[in-house]
Structure formats: structure tokens, C-alpha cells
Design a protein around this motif. Structure first.
Motif, PDB file in Angstrom:
ATOM      1  N   GLU A  22       0.815  -1.213   0.000  1.00  0.00           N
ATOM      2  CA  GLU A  22       0.000   0.000   0.000  1.00  0.00           C
ATOM      3  C   GLU A  22       0.852   1.268   0.000  1.00  0.00           C
ATOM      4  O   GLU A  22       0.586   2.207  -0.736  1.00  0.00           O
ATOM      5  N   TYR A  50      -4.830   3.339  -5.367  1.00  0.00           N
ATOM      6  CA  TYR A  50      -4.899   2.180  -4.475  1.00  0.00           C
ATOM      7  C   TYR A  50      -5.930   2.426  -3.376  1.00  0.00           C
ATOM      8  O   TYR A  50      -6.761   1.553  -3.072  1.00  0.00           O
ATOM      9  N   ALA A  51      -5.877   3.618  -2.769  1.00  0.00           N
ATOM     10  CA  ALA A  51      -6.806   3.939  -1.687  1.00  0.00           C
ATOM     11  C   ALA A  51      -8.255   3.892  -2.173  1.00  0.00           C
ATOM     12  O   ALA A  51      -9.141   3.363  -1.491  1.00  0.00           O
ATOM     13  N   VAL A  54      -9.415   0.380  -2.527  1.00  0.00           N
ATOM     14  CA  VAL A  54      -9.744  -0.225  -1.239  1.00  0.00           C
ATOM     15  C   VAL A  54     -11.133   0.211  -0.780  1.00  0.00           C
ATOM     16  O   VAL A  54     -11.973  -0.605  -0.386  1.00  0.00           O
ATOM     17  N   ARG A 101      -2.118  -1.173  -9.820  1.00  0.00           N
ATOM     18  CA  ARG A 101      -2.409  -0.746  -8.444  1.00  0.00           C
ATOM     19  C   ARG A 101      -3.875  -1.000  -8.092  1.00  0.00           C
ATOM     20  O   ARG A 101      -4.192  -1.434  -6.986  1.00  0.00           O
ATOM     21  N   SER A 105      -5.361  -3.520  -5.258  1.00  0.00           N
ATOM     22  CA  SER A 105      -6.145  -2.933  -4.171  1.00  0.00           C
ATOM     23  C   SER A 105      -7.470  -3.639  -3.951  1.00  0.00           C
ATOM     24  O   SER A 105      -8.018  -3.620  -2.843  1.00  0.00           O
ATOM     25  N   HIS A 108      -7.424  -5.956  -1.077  1.00  0.00           N
ATOM     26  CA  HIS A 108      -6.923  -5.446   0.204  1.00  0.00           C
ATOM     27  C   HIS A 108      -7.946  -5.584   1.326  1.00  0.00           C
ATOM     28  O   HIS A 108      -7.730  -6.295   2.313  1.00  0.00           O
ATOM     29  N   ASN A 335      -9.380   3.862   6.024  1.00  0.00           N
ATOM     30  CA  ASN A 335      -8.806   4.593   4.899  1.00  0.00           C
ATOM     31  C   ASN A 335      -9.486   5.945   4.705  1.00  0.00           C
ATOM     32  O   ASN A 335      -8.834   6.938   4.370  1.00  0.00           O
TER      33      ASN A 335
END
Length: 385
Positions: A22, A50-51, A54, A101, A105, A108, A335
Motif C-alpha cells: 500500500e 490504491y486507496a 480499497v 495498483r 487494491s 486489500h 482509509n
């Protein structure tokens, strides 16, 4: 080794691998930007991608796989994670990197949810908090060791190499899980039950506590290095040592909180946020001096990481027989809180408030404390004689 110890240990290593991915790229942005011919700020969107994967993809993947047997799902998610990092390792363009990415993710939140719940199934119910803390400590170790080592490897062997190593580690972790994780059938719950659980009052309150609490810690942590260099006056070597100290404190704090949560969840939740509020309020007055600043960094690490096992234990307490989506959404709330705290801190820093971030963060921690009172029912009064 007993299965109740071996399974959480292997799950912790798996979480370490996922957690390293991450934040790894954040330390490699200059190399990525130069190689793919984009600006550093554009390369930084690989962190954002990526965030978002998620937060958005986590609940969707969890819902889609709620009836899939747990062991097969764990292995499949690790393979998906490995595939995403393989795409990153061979990416010849910025667009392909972003695609890799996002693919990585998607596994995740669903994998972390599965890992936390799988660990609690192989231990006695009164040890659930300890199991959650042990598995979650993989993220602390990722911050403490995985990301720094990955960045060093990337600087020496090229930014693609750490992603290739993550592919190997993820597949090795999948192999280890295949050997030690017992077959666990999916819970006999419907998607409707899972959604109804997430929309329950107490679960929503815990999710809100998570988002606000993580916003509090992120407000300060995001700009911890600028504060320590610009206000305290620490140099690069000292900063590296302090980040290691913060990570070590986080590892110890998470494990200790898990044990305390098994004894008294209500006391641990409230004590954690009350302690955070005091520490964050004191941070602006500690940071100008080296000794108090070092102590503040350590205490921040201990208390910030303590929030993870207690909040996830609280979600499991309220989720009843349909906890999967609730735990996944709570992972996403972490997150969301981190992103919100970073944005708040950025606005305050732009206004010249770098030193005083702790006061805003303390207010958020007090808000999380207040919300948590609604999430934890009062103990029933003793029956009259």
C-alpha cells in the motif's frame, strides 16, 4: 505449534505483505516519475488509486464473495494481489501502473477482513482481541520494516524490483495458508443480512468512530516529518530513527490493546481515545524540544495502533451472525479517516498551523471518544436481592 498460534502467525505475515504494497510506492515516486515520464505529483496518484480501490472495491468484492468458502477465497485474493503487483512490476506506461495498483487494491479490504475473521475462528472467544491484534500487527511491521526495506531495494535495483519481490512473497504466503488454514465454509448468511447488519445503529456508530478516530491520528502523522524537521530541528538520520521508534511503539501498542480488549473492551476503547486526546493536545507544546518530541512520537505510535484491534473487536461484537461486510466497511473507514485527516492537516499547514495540528487532532479524538459511548452499551445493573 498449535493451530491457534500458527494460523494467526501466517495470516500476520500475509497481512505484512499486503500492507507493504500500500505505502511502498510513496517512497519510490521520483524513480517512477522519471521512468514513466510523468511528474512526481502525477506519479503520486498511484497512491490515491490504491486507496480508492480499497474504499470502493473492498465492500463490492466482499459482497460478491460472501458465500465463497473462506480458505479458497483467501488463496484467490492473494493470487489477485500478486497479479496486480506483477502488472506494476512490468508496467511500461503510467496507465498500466495505475491498472496494476487498482487490481492489487481490490483484494486489500476483503483479504484483511477474511484474515481477521479467520484468526478469531481458531482461538477461544475470549482471545478474539488478541488474535485480531496479532494479525493486524502485520501492518505495523510493514510500516516498520517492509516499506523502508522495499524503498532501499528500489533505490538500488530499480523501482520495479520491490513489486516483483511482493509477487513472490504473496504466492509464498498463499502456499503457507494452503498448508495451515483449515477449511472454513462461508457463513450461511445472505447479502441482505450482511447489508442489514452494516446499516444497524451500533455498527454504523462504530464505523463513524473509526473514521473520526483515524482522522485524528492522520492529521498529525501525515505531517509528522515536516514538524520534526522544521520545528524540532531533527536531521534525516534522526528522522529515520524516530520513524522506527514510532513503528516499534505501534507494534507494541497494537498487541497490548488486543490483550486489554479481551479483558474489558469498553475500558480499552475509551481509554485509548482519551489517551490520544491528551497526547495530541500536548504535542504542540512538546515538539519544540527534542526530548519531549521523542516521547510524543513514541506515545503516538503506541496509542494510534491501539485503535485497530479495539475497533475491529467492537464491530465483531455488534455484527452478530453476519459480520463479514461490517468488518470490510470498517476497514474502508480506516482509509476514509486517514484521507480526511490528511486533507484537514494539509489545509491547516497551508494556513501556517503546522505546530498546532495536535489541537485539531485532539478535538477529533474527543469526538471519537464521545461517539464510542453510543457504540458500547452500558453494563446491566445487578439484579436486586
Amino acid at each position: 505449534m498449535k493451530r491457534s498460534l500458527l494460523v494467526p502467525a501466517v495470516l500476520m505475515v500475509s497481512v505484512f505483505v499486503v500492507g507493504t504494497s500500500e505505502y511502498l510506492i510513496a517512497g519510490l515516486l521520483p524513480q517512477v516519475a522519471a521512468d514513466l515520464h510523468v511528474s512526481v505529483s502525477t506519479a503520486g496518484q498511484a497512491v490515491t488509486a490504491y486507496a480508492l480501490g480499497v474504499v470502493v472495491g473492498g465492500p463490492l468484492v466482499t459482497i460478491a464473495t460472501v458465500r465463497v468458502p473462506r480458505k479458497g477465497l483467501a488463496l484467490g485474493l492473494l493470487v489477485l494481489f500478486a497479479a496486480g503487483n506483477a502488472v506494476c512490476a512490468v508496467a511500461g506506461s503510467y496507465e498500466v501502473l495505475i491498472a496494476g495498483r487498482v487490481i492489487a487494491s481490490l483484494s486489500h479490504a476483503a483479504f484483511l477482513t477474511l484474515a481477521l475473521m479467520a484468526a478469531t475462528r481458531v482461538v477461544a472467544p475470549h482471545r478474539a482481541g488478541t488474535a485480531i491484534a496479532a494479525v493486524g500487527s502485520g501492518f505495523s511491521v510493514a510500516t516498520l520494516l517492509g516499506v523502508p526495506l522495499g524503498v532501499l531495494l528500489g533505490e538500488d535495483a530499480g523501482w520495479r524490483t520491490p513489486f516483483a519481490v511482493l509477487v513472490v512473497l504473496a504466492l509464498a504466503a498463499a502456499g503457507a495458508l494452503a498448508a495451515v488454514l483449515p477449511r472454513q465454509e462461508a457463513a450461511a448468511t445472505r447479502v441482505r443480512d450482511e447489508i442489514a447488519t452494516v446499516l444497524g445503529r451500533r455498527v454504523l456508530i462504530v464505523i463513524a468512530t473509526t473514521a473520526v478516530g483515524l482522522a485524528a491520528t492522520s492529521t498529525v502523522f501525515t505531517y509528522l516529518v515536516p514538524a520534526l524537521t522544521g520545528i524540532t530541528g531533527f536531521g534525516p538520520t534522526a528522522i529515520s530513527a524516530l520513524l522506527l521508534l514510532h513503528g516499534a511503539g505501534g507494534l507494541a501498542g497494537g498487541l497490548a490493546a488486543g490483550r486489554l480488549a479481551d479483558r474489558s473492551l469498553a475500558f480499552t476503547v475509551r481509554g485509548t481515545f482519551a489517551g490520544l486526546a491528551v497526547m495530541l493536545a500536548a504535542f504542540p507544546f512538546a515538539v519544540p524540544w527534542a526530548g519531549p518530541a521523542v516521547l510524543a512520537v513514541l506515545v503516538l505510535g503506541v496509542l494510534a495502533s491501539a485503535t485497530t484491534p479495539v475497533l475491529q473487536s467492537l464491530v465483531l461484537r455488534h455484527a452478530g451472525q453476519a459480520p463479514t461486510l461490517a468488518v470490510s466497511v470498517n476497514v474502508c473507514a480506516f482509509n476514509i479517516g486517514i484521507a480526511a485527516g490528511s486533507a484537514l492537516g494539509g489545509g491547516l499547514v497551508a494556513a501556517g498551523g503546522l505546530r498546532w495540528l495536535g489541537l485539531a487532532a485532539a478535538a477529533l479524538s474527543l469526538a471519537a471518544l464521545a461517539i464510542s459511548y453510543a457504540a458500547i452499551p452500558r453494563e446491566p445493573a445487578p439484579a436486586p436481592a
